[in-house]
Design a protein around this motif. Sequence first.
Motif, mmCIF file in Angstrom:
data_model
loop_
_atom_site.group_PDB
_atom_site.id
_atom_site.type_symbol
_atom_site.label_atom_id
_atom_site.label_comp_id
_atom_site.label_asym_id
_atom_site.label_seq_id
_atom_site.Cartn_x
_atom_site.Cartn_y
_atom_site.Cartn_z
ATOM 1 N N ALA A 75 0.851 -1.194 0.000
ATOM 2 C CA ALA A 75 0.000 0.000 0.000
ATOM 3 C C ALA A 75 0.882 1.238 0.000
ATOM 4 C CB ALA A 75 -0.908 -0.003 1.224
ATOM 5 N N ILE A 76 0.598 2.165 -0.912
ATOM 6 C CA ILE A 76 1.408 3.380 -0.982
ATOM 7 C C ILE A 76 0.597 4.638 -0.711
ATOM 8 C CG2 ILE A 76 3.153 2.397 -2.503
ATOM 9 C CD1 ILE A 76 1.756 3.709 -4.860
ATOM 10 N N GLU A 77 -0.731 4.560 -0.851
ATOM 11 C CA GLU A 77 -1.561 5.732 -0.601
ATOM 12 C C GLU A 77 -2.955 5.307 -0.169
ATOM 13 O OE1 GLU A 77 -0.951 9.506 -3.275
ATOM 14 O OE2 GLU A 77 -0.998 7.740 -4.577
ATOM 15 N N SER A 78 -3.583 6.165 0.623
ATOM 16 C CA SER A 78 -5.002 6.040 0.937
ATOM 17 C C SER A 78 -5.640 7.375 0.567
ATOM 18 C CB SER A 78 -5.210 5.748 2.431
ATOM 19 O OG SER A 78 -6.586 5.662 2.727
ATOM 20 N N LEU A 79 -6.605 7.349 -0.345
ATOM 21 C CA LEU A 79 -7.165 8.581 -0.889
ATOM 22 C C LEU A 79 -8.627 8.757 -0.503
ATOM 23 C CD1 LEU A 79 -5.648 8.415 -4.486
ATOM 24 C CD2 LEU A 79 -4.705 9.541 -2.454
ATOM 25 N N GLY A 80 -9.018 10.021 -0.282
ATOM 26 C CA GLY A 80 -10.385 10.355 0.092
ATOM 27 C C GLY A 80 -11.074 11.163 -0.985
ATOM 28 N N PRO A 81 -12.295 11.617 -0.709
ATOM 29 C CA PRO A 81 -13.073 12.379 -1.694
ATOM 30 C C PRO A 81 -12.329 13.593 -2.246
ATOM 31 C CG PRO A 81 -14.473 11.710 0.118
ATOM 32 C CD PRO A 81 -13.062 11.373 0.523
ATOM 33 N N LYS A 82 -12.602 13.883 -3.514
ATOM 34 C CA LYS A 82 -12.032 15.001 -4.281
ATOM 35 C C LYS A 82 -10.590 14.769 -4.714
ATOM 36 C CE LYS A 82 -15.028 18.574 -2.291
ATOM 37 N NZ LYS A 82 -15.077 19.921 -1.674
ATOM 38 N N GLU A 83 -10.092 13.529 -4.544
ATOM 39 C CA GLU A 83 -8.732 13.229 -4.984
ATOM 40 C C GLU A 83 -8.750 12.579 -6.362
ATOM 41 O OE1 GLU A 83 -5.692 13.373 -2.937
ATOM 42 O OE2 GLU A 83 -6.322 12.757 -0.941
ATOM 43 N N LEU A 84 -7.772 12.937 -7.201
ATOM 44 C CA LEU A 84 -7.579 12.288 -8.487
ATOM 45 C C LEU A 84 -6.711 11.054 -8.295
ATOM 46 C CD1 LEU A 84 -8.452 15.200 -9.380
ATOM 47 C CD2 LEU A 84 -6.954 14.882 -11.365
ATOM 48 N N PHE A 85 -6.941 10.021 -9.083
ATOM 49 C CA PHE A 85 -6.075 8.851 -9.025
ATOM 50 C C PHE A 85 -5.986 8.203 -10.402
ATOM 51 C CE2 PHE A 85 -10.333 7.478 -7.923
ATOM 52 C CZ PHE A 85 -10.493 6.202 -8.445
ATOM 53 N N GLY A 86 -4.894 7.423 -10.587
ATOM 54 C CA GLY A 86 -4.649 6.817 -11.881
ATOM 55 C C GLY A 86 -4.362 7.850 -12.951
ATOM 56 N N THR A 87 -3.934 9.037 -12.526
ATOM 57 C CA THR A 87 -3.862 10.177 -13.444
ATOM 58 C C THR A 87 -2.508 10.878 -13.394
ATOM 59 O OG1 THR A 87 -6.212 10.563 -13.067
ATOM 60 C CG2 THR A 87 -4.976 12.335 -14.113
ATOM 61 N N LEU A 88 -2.197 11.460 -12.235
ATOM 62 C CA LEU A 88 -1.018 12.313 -12.110
ATOM 63 C C LEU A 88 0.263 11.552 -12.432
ATOM 64 C CD1 LEU A 88 -1.989 14.241 -8.852
ATOM 65 C CD2 LEU A 88 -2.467 14.852 -11.236
ATOM 66 N N CYS A 89 0.282 10.262 -12.095
ATOM 67 C CA CYS A 89 1.478 9.456 -12.340
ATOM 68 C C CYS A 89 1.665 9.142 -13.819
ATOM 69 C CB CYS A 89 1.397 8.153 -11.545
ATOM 70 S SG CYS A 89 -0.151 7.239 -11.806
ATOM 71 N N ARG A 90 0.654 9.464 -14.641
ATOM 72 C CA ARG A 90 0.728 9.121 -16.064
ATOM 73 C C ARG A 90 0.847 10.345 -16.975
ATOM 74 N NH1 ARG A 90 -3.225 7.315 -18.546
ATOM 75 N NH2 ARG A 90 -4.916 7.896 -17.152
ATOM 76 N N LEU A 91 0.877 11.534 -16.441
ATOM 77 C CA LEU A 91 0.968 12.718 -17.297
ATOM 78 C C LEU A 91 2.206 12.626 -18.183
ATOM 79 C CD1 LEU A 91 -0.102 15.634 -14.957
ATOM 80 C CD2 LEU A 91 -1.354 14.698 -16.901
ATOM 81 N N GLY A 92 2.012 12.829 -19.469
ATOM 82 C CA GLY A 92 3.099 12.675 -20.416
ATOM 83 C C GLY A 92 3.283 11.249 -20.878
ATOM 84 N N ASN A 93 2.518 10.330 -20.267
ATOM 85 C CA ASN A 93 2.629 8.918 -20.625
ATOM 86 C C ASN A 93 1.243 8.289 -20.637
ATOM 87 O OD1 ASN A 93 3.986 6.519 -21.267
ATOM 88 N ND2 ASN A 93 4.000 5.869 -19.130
ATOM 89 N N THR A 94 0.244 9.086 -21.037
ATOM 90 C CA THR A 94 -1.134 8.605 -20.998
ATOM 91 C C THR A 94 -1.396 7.596 -22.105
ATOM 92 O OG1 THR A 94 -1.780 10.501 -22.337
ATOM 93 C CG2 THR A 94 -2.052 10.714 -19.953
ATOM 94 N N GLY A 95 -2.466 6.820 -21.926
ATOM 95 C CA GLY A 95 -2.879 5.888 -22.957
ATOM 96 C C GLY A 95 -2.107 4.589 -22.973
ATOM 97 N N ARG A 96 -1.297 4.311 -21.944
ATOM 98 C CA ARG A 96 -0.535 3.059 -21.900
ATOM 99 C C ARG A 96 -1.118 2.142 -20.827
ATOM 100 N NH1 ARG A 96 5.728 4.839 -23.330
ATOM 101 N NH2 ARG A 96 5.195 6.002 -25.209
ATOM 102 N N THR A 97 -0.431 1.999 -19.711
ATOM 103 C CA THR A 97 -0.956 1.128 -18.654
ATOM 104 C C THR A 97 -0.920 1.831 -17.308
ATOM 105 O OG1 THR A 97 1.225 0.143 -18.232
ATOM 106 C CG2 THR A 97 -0.187 -0.955 -19.866
ATOM 107 N N TYR A 98 -1.758 1.366 -16.386
ATOM 108 C CA TYR A 98 -1.742 1.908 -15.027
ATOM 109 C C TYR A 98 -0.522 1.356 -14.290
ATOM 110 C CZ TYR A 98 -6.516 3.573 -15.735
ATOM 111 O OH TYR A 98 -7.619 4.220 -16.205
ATOM 112 N N PRO A 99 0.247 2.215 -13.601
ATOM 113 C CA PRO A 99 1.448 1.763 -12.902
ATOM 114 C C PRO A 99 1.167 1.228 -11.501
ATOM 115 C CG PRO A 99 1.282 4.130 -12.749
ATOM 116 C CD PRO A 99 0.121 3.679 -13.599
ATOM 117 N N CYS A 100 -0.104 1.203 -11.097
ATOM 118 C CA CYS A 100 -0.453 0.738 -9.755
ATOM 119 C C CYS A 100 -1.872 0.163 -9.775
ATOM 120 C CB CYS A 100 -0.338 1.876 -8.736
ATOM 121 S SG CYS A 100 -1.185 3.380 -9.261
ATOM 122 N N THR A 101 -2.313 -0.309 -8.620
ATOM 123 C CA THR A 101 -3.637 -0.928 -8.486
ATOM 124 C C THR A 101 -4.486 -0.098 -7.530
ATOM 125 O OG1 THR A 101 -2.767 -3.150 -8.886
ATOM 126 C CG2 THR A 101 -4.853 -3.005 -7.692
#
Length: 227
Positions: A75-101
């Motif tokens: 586990a690397i993060e616990s996120l609550g309401p109004k948070e983006l996920f599966g997004t910021l880690c992919r900027l500039g590398n969108t459209g490929r694969t998710y780097p986490c679960t």
Amino acid sequence: MPNLVASMRSFLAQVDPFRSLPSKELDRLVSLATAKTYLKGETIYTEGDPADSVWVLKEGRIQIFKYTSGGRPQAIESLGPKELFGTLCRLGNTGRTYPCTAIASTPCAVVRILDRAFLDCYNRFPAMVMGVCSLCSQRLNTMQGVSCSAQEPVEKRIAGILLQLQKEHGNTLPFTKREVAELAATTVETTIRTISAFAKKGWAASTRGQITLKAPAEIKKLLDAFC
């Protein structure tokens, strides 16, 4: 359906970086978004899955996991309401694969926005770029803190996780000991012993699915003593 769209628009209008968008652009983005719900324990996406969407948590809580070289989920993060996920880690590398679960820790409601719609706004509105940069900076600071504490004594790691969660949730943390253990990279048994020790000192109390910080200042003193 109109009520759902209005609810989604009202929600995104409060969330960075979408609240910086002109009204007509926000309307257009909402028209391309999808509302989805997940039960506790359901997987939203898995590391390695094809990635084509930006996700925003509307209700509930999710855990973000990364698999170690040995195949163990960490586990690397616990996120609550109004948070983006599966997004910021992919900027500039969108459209490929998710780097986490991403897994729902509680029943969740999310908003899903296709990458192409998100990037269209991102590329045309500087204020949105600034909002995304701010979110990236905040997330990076949090992740650096987690990384730096990985080799610290377990009592310090657990104290740090509790105080970190307090910033978002207040003194009543809607987390199980297992979730705290995952975030602190330790065993459930060790977490139970540590929180029980805090309880004996009057610093904390725990019930099923919840931990209450009764004396966070004392936990902070403990944390500072390790520094």
